[in-house]
Design a protein around this motif. Structure first.
Motif, short mmCIF file in Angstrom:
data_model
loop_
_atom_site.label_atom_id
_atom_site.label_comp_id
_atom_site.label_asym_id
_atom_site.label_seq_id
_atom_site.Cartn_x
_atom_site.Cartn_y
_atom_site.Cartn_z
N PHE A 169 0.81 -1.22 0.00
CA PHE A 169 0.00 0.00 0.00
C PHE A 169 0.84 1.27 0.00
CE2 PHE A 169 -3.02 -3.08 2.04
CZ PHE A 169 -3.87 -3.16 0.94
N ILE A 210 -3.47 1.96 -5.88
CA ILE A 210 -4.82 2.48 -5.60
C ILE A 210 -5.10 3.60 -6.60
CG2 ILE A 210 -6.32 3.56 -3.89
CD1 ILE A 210 -5.54 0.71 -3.19
N HIS A 267 -11.75 3.96 -5.25
CA HIS A 267 -11.10 2.65 -5.29
C HIS A 267 -10.51 2.32 -3.92
CE1 HIS A 267 -7.69 -0.08 -6.86
NE2 HIS A 267 -8.82 -0.77 -6.92
N GLN A 268 -9.92 3.30 -3.28
CA GLN A 268 -9.35 3.10 -1.95
C GLN A 268 -10.40 2.58 -0.96
OE1 GLN A 268 -9.07 6.47 0.89
NE2 GLN A 268 -6.86 6.29 0.57
N VAL A 272 -11.48 -1.04 -1.86
CA VAL A 272 -10.46 -2.05 -1.55
C VAL A 272 -10.48 -2.40 -0.07
CG1 VAL A 272 -7.96 -2.43 -1.35
CG2 VAL A 272 -8.92 -1.55 -3.48
N ILE A 283 -10.10 -7.92 1.00
CA ILE A 283 -8.70 -7.51 1.04
C ILE A 283 -8.43 -6.73 2.31
CG2 ILE A 283 -6.95 -6.05 -0.06
CD1 ILE A 283 -8.34 -6.69 -2.75
N TRP A 302 4.99 -8.98 -0.64
CA TRP A 302 3.56 -8.79 -0.86
C TRP A 302 2.84 -10.13 -0.92
CZ3 TRP A 302 3.81 -4.82 -5.50
CH2 TRP A 302 4.41 -3.64 -5.04
N MET A 357 -1.99 -10.47 -4.64
CA MET A 357 -2.67 -9.30 -4.08
C MET A 357 -2.77 -8.14 -5.08
SD MET A 357 -4.39 -8.16 -1.55
CE MET A 357 -4.04 -9.18 -0.11
N ARG A 412 -5.64 -8.83 -7.30
CA ARG A 412 -6.90 -8.69 -6.57
C ARG A 412 -7.27 -7.22 -6.38
NH1 ARG A 412 -6.37 -11.88 -1.13
NH2 ARG A 412 -8.52 -11.13 -0.86
N ILE A 413 -6.29 -6.40 -6.06
CA ILE A 413 -6.54 -4.96 -5.88
C ILE A 413 -6.93 -4.33 -7.22
CG2 ILE A 413 -5.46 -2.75 -5.33
CD1 ILE A 413 -3.80 -4.27 -3.21
N ASN A 414 -6.19 -4.69 -8.28
CA ASN A 414 -6.52 -4.15 -9.61
C ASN A 414 -7.93 -4.55 -10.06
OD1 ASN A 414 -4.08 -2.81 -10.01
ND2 ASN A 414 -3.10 -4.58 -10.98
N VAL A 447 -10.60 -4.82 -8.23
CA VAL A 447 -11.67 -4.14 -7.52
C VAL A 447 -12.15 -2.96 -8.34
CG1 VAL A 447 -12.29 -2.81 -5.45
CG2 VAL A 447 -10.82 -4.84 -5.25
#
Length: 332
Positions: free
Chosen positions: A108, A114, A119-120, A123, A128, A320, A324, A327-329, A331
């Motif tokens: 992060f 982010i 989006h923040q 997430v 997550i 990391w 992950m 997964r973040i991308n 969202v």
């Protein structure tokens, strides 16, 4: 008769003691001291009275919230350790603070992961966030209550050279906070990062000791960096977060209703912060342009691909959690 009167007297005294004990218990609310380096004009300082008021609405008389601004209680960066030692109940901590103890959290601190404030929030509201918050609770003994938007960092330069891609930052002396993760971000952007204390930035820009600095636009305004710079490059390279957190020992002492009240008050506070900060950022870009600064958007995709590649090839990314980034991308 004597027995009956004695019994009534004992019962009466017991009842009186109970009535006295009740208010005495209520007069000892849970103390929550909040430490932050923020000044009173910062949105993440303004949100703390909101937390206090909302908590009082939900749990009248049960909490005593003290707000300590300007790092008057604990220095910036020392708050997590203070909470862990039992010397502090609440603080607003950063991903950089957490990553010092939990390397997985360095994800992060990475640029261009982010995308924006929305989006923040999504997430950290997802599984997550649940997983990463649990790491903080298990490994640090700190309960994360809510995530607030701290601002999107932009480049603020004193030089005339127009910056469109990372290649244009070659040789540019860019001030960054003095930690390895921050300096890595500056290098990933294509610049020559130099560690420098925040309080020294204005003079360093004025004298040419540095060519630029990066901060959210409200900070550029508050610190008056616009007086000694010529351009703002809207790179959007880091959507920064602040985590309103409670010492685990304090959290564990609360009953279920108190925990619910604290969580709801925290959400109300960060919602206030987020709305105010986003609105201010939107207005400031136009304000700086009116003041004569060149304000423009570079090739953000060129920056994003360059920075993400640098992180994925670095030692940092090895800590990391597997998958992950994807997964973040994902969202939306």
């Amino acid at each position: 008769m004597a027995f009956s009167l004695s019994r009534r007297l004992v019962l009466g005294l017991a009842l009186s003691s109970a009535l006295v004990a009740g208010p005495a218990f209520a007069a000892n609310p849970v103390k929550l001291r909040i430490s932050t380096p923020a000044v009173d004009s910062d949105w993440h300082a303004k949100m703390l009275p909101v937390f206090k008021e909302e908590l009082e609405k939900r749990a009248p008389g049960q909490f005593d919230v003290e707000i300590h601004l300007n790092a008057t209680l604990f220095k910036q960066g020392t708050e997590p350790a203070a909470m862990q030692r039992g010397n502090l109940e609440m603080a607003m901590i950063s991903a950089f603070d957490i990553a010092k103890q939990i390397p997985e959290w360095s994800i992060f601190t990475a640029g261009y992961l982010i995308r924006d404030p929305e989006h923040q929030q999504k997430v950290f509201a997802s599984d997550i966030g649940e997983e990463m918050y649990k790491l903080v609770e298990d490994k640090m003994g700190i309960k994360v209550l809510a995530v607030g938007y701290l601002g999107t960092r932009q480049l603020n330069l004193r030089i005339e050279k127009e910056v469109k891609t990372p290649a244009d930052l070659a040789g540019v002396k860019l001030r960054m906070p003095g930690s390895d993760t921050w300096l890595f971000l500056g290098k990933a952007l294509g610049a020559n990062p130099l560690p420098l204390a925040f309080g020294e930035i204005y003079t360093a820009l004025q004298t040419g000791a540095i060519d630029g600095q990066d901060n959210p636009l409200p900070t550029v305004r508050a610190a008056k960096f616009y007086e000694v710079t010529k351009q703002i490059v809207l790179t959007d390279h880091l959507v920064d977060s602040i985590f309103l957190s409670l010492a685990g020992a304090t959290w564990n002492k609360l009953d279920d209703k108190q925990k619910e009240a604290v969580l709801e008050a925290a959400q109300a506070a960060v919602a206030f912060n987020n709305e105010g900060r986003i609105g201010e950022e939107r207005q400031l870009a136009a304000d700086f342009a009116q003041q004569g600064l060149k304000v423009y958007r570079p090739d953000v995709e060129a920056f994003r691909s360059h920075v993400q590649k640098a992180y994925l090839e670095s030692e940092l990314s090895k800590a990391w959690p597997k998958g992950m980034v994807e997964r973040i991308n994902a969202v939306k």
